[in-house]
Write a protein that holds these residues in place. Sequence first.
Motif, PDB file in Angstrom:
ATOM      1  N   LEU A 192      26.894   9.118  56.332  1.00 13.93           N
ATOM      2  CA  LEU A 192      26.758   7.861  57.077  1.00 13.93           C
ATOM      3  C   LEU A 192      25.340   7.746  57.637  1.00 13.93           C
ATOM      4  CD1 LEU A 192      28.552   5.474  58.043  1.00 13.93           C
ATOM      5  CD2 LEU A 192      28.736   6.671  60.217  1.00 13.93           C
ATOM      6  N   LEU A 247      33.896   6.878  61.813  1.00 14.14           N
ATOM      7  CA  LEU A 247      33.578   5.486  62.172  1.00 14.14           C
ATOM      8  C   LEU A 247      34.157   5.103  63.527  1.00 14.14           C
ATOM      9  CD1 LEU A 247      33.921   3.779  58.687  1.00 14.14           C
ATOM     10  CD2 LEU A 247      31.839   4.015  60.051  1.00 14.14           C
ATOM     11  N   PRO A 291      28.714   5.415  65.185  1.00 19.86           N
ATOM     12  CA  PRO A 291      28.201   4.036  65.093  1.00 19.86           C
ATOM     13  C   PRO A 291      27.287   3.678  66.259  1.00 19.86           C
ATOM     14  CG  PRO A 291      30.520   4.093  64.541  1.00 19.86           C
ATOM     15  CD  PRO A 291      30.178   5.456  65.045  1.00 19.86           C
TER      16      PRO A 291
END
Lengths: 321, 309
Positions: B283, B96, B101
């Motif tokens: 993710l 993250l 991201p």
Amino acid sequence: MTVDLRRAPAEKAVAWRRSPAGPPRASQKRQTVIRQRQYWGRLFVLPAVVLVSLLIIVPSIQGLYYSFTNWNGRSATWVGLDNYINGIFLSPDFARIALNSVCVVLSVPFGVALSVIVANLLANNLWGRAWFRGIYFLPIALSWVVIGITFAYLLSGRGPINGLLSSVGLGMFSQDWLGGETSALISIILVFNWSYFGINVVLLFTGMTTADASITEAARLDGAHGVKMFFNIVIPQVRRYVELCLILTMAAAITSIFALIYTMTSGGPGVSTTTLEYALYTRSFSLGHFSQGAAFGILLFLISLVFAVVRLRAGVKADDD
Amino acid sequence: MTDRNSTIETDTSNDVPLSATPPRVAPPRSSSAAHRTGGRRVGDRISALFSTGLTRIVLVGLAAGTIAPLVFMVFKSLTKQDGTNAVTFDAWAAVLNGKLPQAGLISLQVSVIAILVILSIATLAAFGFAKLSFTGSQPIMATIIVLMLVPGQTFIITEYFNFSHLGLIGNIPAVGVLYGVTQIPFATFILTNFFRAIPDELVEAAIIDGASYPRVFWSIFLPLARPAMVTVGVLAFIGVWNDLLIALLFLPTPGSRTLSVVMAGAQDTRTFDVSQVMAGSLLSAIPCIIVYVIFQRQIAVGLTAGTGK
């Protein structure tokens, strides 16, 4: 364009005026309506036509042209069929590449057959049905990249699959699955079919549950059951769905497993897992033979065309009888 | 539908005389009556129980096989790889705080632009083809639908050079439009079929009442088309989000890489950290899994669009 636009309604208007039945005022109104409809029809369709022409049709025709040339991205010289003959069919690794594609495609009927059996089990089973459906269909949400990365790790030399083999006393079979020519190809084929297995189960299950239940019930009352029921009642009812699964999965095997191969083996070792689709990428973007890549693109289109014709024939045949 | 049923009937009637079972017109037999009242023999009951049990074992086993890699990913991403298997969120934290991201944001931008292009352009075209037929509309529609057969590979190389000459490599909106256009043939096909099922009288009545064609499209057909648009949009999202080839070629610059490109590249690097790769894969898969959980039915409908008539 504008001339064309006015001609058809004008002819119709003449016909209206001559016919004694239609009063002139109504015909004029109708003529305006038709003209309006044609005008808006063209306008509504225009953006799609422009975009599709610019981004699909024109580059495809360019691809066809460049496949007959020697082209480095800037300048091109005409070489006729050289890319197809010497670049593809007579190239030393073509036999293996074609074999790889054929193997993946030929594995599909086996995978779909298994899916039909499992879909039938699922259709005859009410226990936990929604859960099974949800789980089986899940791989459709996973990308080839995610699937490829995960299985590349699972199948690697020190990966969990070898660990599992040694723990059950089959350690002598453990190997670097993606390192051997044959085992790498088999691995790709199995992972590919694993990904489509559940998707096909759910599509076939949908077909089975939307089929006319009264036929199945009538057959059951007449004493049909088990294997006989499966082949004589269930399969004919979902024939269209079986065809759909075969076509979808085979088309994917030919034109959309690039990312799976890229993440699992990069086409190797050597060219042992390079399919026609993957060869298009390596020839163009690793080796810089863009015109050979373009020729592979045309080849893939022709294969897709053959699939479509076969499917159309099958559809026509099904409608006939 | 009717021809399919008749096919099945002829199939069975051909089959029955060959088999040993009584003809179809026979009166209800005692055994089938017994089946329904539940007065089965013990042997039947045991075999039924056995087959039910076997069915369930097979179904559970296959479900486990389908979900095992995913469970494995979750497990690996949450445990230490030093042999202790202690639970840790280090891998997730690292992922993250890394470049994923940012890549996810780019994937999102590309997907949203593609979906907007598909839905706006294809609904317009589908309405035109289905309800506003004009001279030449049929051949044009046929051409667009035939383009469903052209695989992306056929035009990807020349497309790459066209984009390159125009300086559009790495341009996120342009690539979003490209993604959208590659799916217009399929979307037009589905939406045209959908609009055709809506009666023409709806258009005529509205026009007689003084509405314009754009108004009819906007106020009547667009709201009606919502289910078909959801199906098309969901399939487009999954397709674009998960694609690698176009993203790999057209978005190669560090600031424009999508999740798929970053993940496919992460595996090559020497610093291969299993936990982080698994966390990253998860993710990147989560948005599609969420979309899948919500729209499962629409996806199945979209995939079977070719079967019904």
